[in-house]
Design a protein around this motif. Structure first.
Motif, PDB file in Angstrom:
ATOM      1  N   ALA A 132      -3.357 -10.922  -0.515  1.00  0.00           N
ATOM      2  CA  ALA A 132      -2.622  -9.812   0.101  1.00  0.00           C
ATOM      3  C   ALA A 132      -1.422  -9.406  -0.748  1.00  0.00           C
ATOM      4  N   THR A 133      -0.720 -10.397  -1.302  1.00  0.00           N
ATOM      5  CA  THR A 133       0.420 -10.098  -2.167  1.00  0.00           C
ATOM      6  C   THR A 133      -0.025  -9.347  -3.418  1.00  0.00           C
ATOM      7  N   ALA A 135      -2.619  -7.420  -3.676  1.00  0.00           N
ATOM      8  CA  ALA A 135      -2.973  -6.057  -3.282  1.00  0.00           C
ATOM      9  C   ALA A 135      -1.723  -5.193  -3.120  1.00  0.00           C
ATOM     10  N   ARG A 136      -0.673  -5.771  -2.510  1.00  0.00           N
ATOM     11  CA  ARG A 136       0.574  -5.009  -2.356  1.00  0.00           C
ATOM     12  C   ARG A 136       1.206  -4.704  -3.710  1.00  0.00           C
ATOM     13  N   GLU A 139      -0.703  -1.822  -5.223  1.00  0.00           N
ATOM     14  CA  GLU A 139      -0.311  -0.552  -4.606  1.00  0.00           C
ATOM     15  C   GLU A 139       1.063  -0.103  -5.097  1.00  0.00           C
ATOM     16  N   SER A 140       1.978  -1.045  -5.195  1.00  0.00           N
ATOM     17  CA  SER A 140       3.321  -0.713  -5.673  1.00  0.00           C
ATOM     18  C   SER A 140       3.284  -0.231  -7.115  1.00  0.00           C
TER      19      SER A 140
END
Length: 378
Positions: A132-133, A135-136, A139-140
């Protein structure tokens, strides 16, 4: 009863001695491998059971044969327990190493690659959090790249738009200085027009910087969208008449909203100016407003011919101006967007500052810009 208390005493003394040794060992090994710590815990447990049992056996004065049986049973149980602890430690270490290798992929271009073999519950949960990290982070990074590209595009457009009027101003100033013009008043009028255009561009840049910095101050009051649309139509009417475009605002519901009327009027003005400039002569620009559940949606529909589907998601980006047909150069004195591709970015910023949203979609013969604002309560 006495015998039981005596057995408990001897067993407790033996287990306590083993526990103290284990506590010292765990303290010394707290920064070593987890497998070694698990093995140490198992060894302490085996030692505690063995020492307690041996102490009780000695106190009970068992025969040599019986004592040998007890020791043999304890020895076999200890071997099995230690082997099991060693295997468990190896599994934990293998899973930890696999997760460590996978953690190196967090933030990479390929994204997080989870370990292939199964992990324990805690390590599996950690793996999910790392995914999840990652993926974030992706995106960032994508947003940062998009913003960087948008900034570069904006700088290029601004540089281009500044170069032309500045060159014209220099040429007219030199002509006036040399006294080679027959109509100085005409040149002065042109200079004033270009200065006003540059001033509008600077004002838009300042407004956009305030929005992006979160420094936009809103003076919110309860107002009807009918009044907002009426004011915006009145301001855009001279440009529409000059362009030969008909404005329609008959489908506007008198729904109340709590907004900064000056900023929302600017939003509608920007949308109307863009729509009028993009609509051919004898075309129609229509404004409507409707209530949808807990928000009021205002729409501005033009006759621009539509926006390519691949560009729809970029319409509100800073510096985006689309095709030449979509964004013709502004005539002097038209007002509205400065021509630097900032108008729609300002529209989105102001609407989002009101906890609303802005969007665009293609319709027959043109496109429809919509802004949704929270409806007033009560």
């Amino acid at each position: 009863m006495k015998d039981l208390l005596l057995i408990a005493l001897f067993a407790g003394l033996g287990a306590t001695g083993a526990g103290l040794l284990g506590w010292v060992a765990v303290r010394l090994l707290r920064r070593r491998s987890m497998a070694l710590s698990l093995f140490c815990v198992a060894a302490v447990t085996v030692l505690a059971v063995t020492s307690g049992t041996f102490a009780v056996a000695q106190a009970m004065f068992l025969s040599g044969h019986d004592l040998g049986v007890v020791i043999t049973v304890l020895g076999m149980a200890s071997v099995v327990s230690l082997l099991t602890a060693a295997l468990l430690g190896r599994q934990v270490v293998a899973g930890s190493r696999a997760l460590t290798e996978a953690a190196r992929t967090v933030g990479s271009d390929a994204g997080f690659t989870a370990p292939a073999h199964p992990l324990g519950l805690e390590l599996a949960q950690l793996s999910e959090e790392l995914a999840a990290t990652s993926a974030r982070l992706a995106e960032s990074r994508a947003r940062e790249q998009a913003l960087d590209a948008s900034r570069r595009e904006l700088i290029a457009w601004i540089s281009h738009d500044l170069r032309t009027p500045l060159a014209g101003l220099r040429a007219m100033a030199e002509a006036l200085e040399d006294g080679v013009v027959d109509e100085p008043g005409h040149y002065l009028g042109r200079i004033r027009t270009e200065v006003e255009r540059l001033t509008g561009m600077v004002d838009d840049l300042f407004e956009l910087s305030r929005i992006q910095a979160g420094a936009l101050s809103l003076s919110v009051s309860r107002v009807s969208v009918y009044d907002l649309v009426d004011d915006a139509l009145a301001g855009a009417h001279p440009l529409a008449r000059q362009r030969g475009v008909r404005l329609e605002g008959g489908q506007v519901a008198a729904e109340p909203v709590e907004v900064d009327s000056r900023e929302i009027t600017r939003v509608l003005g920007n949308l109307l100016v863009n729509a009028i400039r993009s609509t051919p002569a004898d075309g129609v620009v229509a404004v409507s407003a409707r209530r949808e559940v807990d928000e009021v949606v205002l729409s501005v529909t033009d006759g621009c011919g539509g926006i390519p589907e691949q560009d729809l998601h970029r319409v509100f980006e800073t510096g985006w101006r689309g095709s030449t047909a979509r964004t013709p150069r502004r005539d002097p004195g038209e007002g509205g967007d400065s021509g630097a591709g900032l108008g729609l970015a300002i529209v989105r910023g102001i609407v989002e500052a009101h906890a609303g949203r802005a969007g665009v979609r293609n319709v027959a013969g043109g496109c429809c810009f919509e802004i949704a604002l929270p409806a007033a309560r009560g």
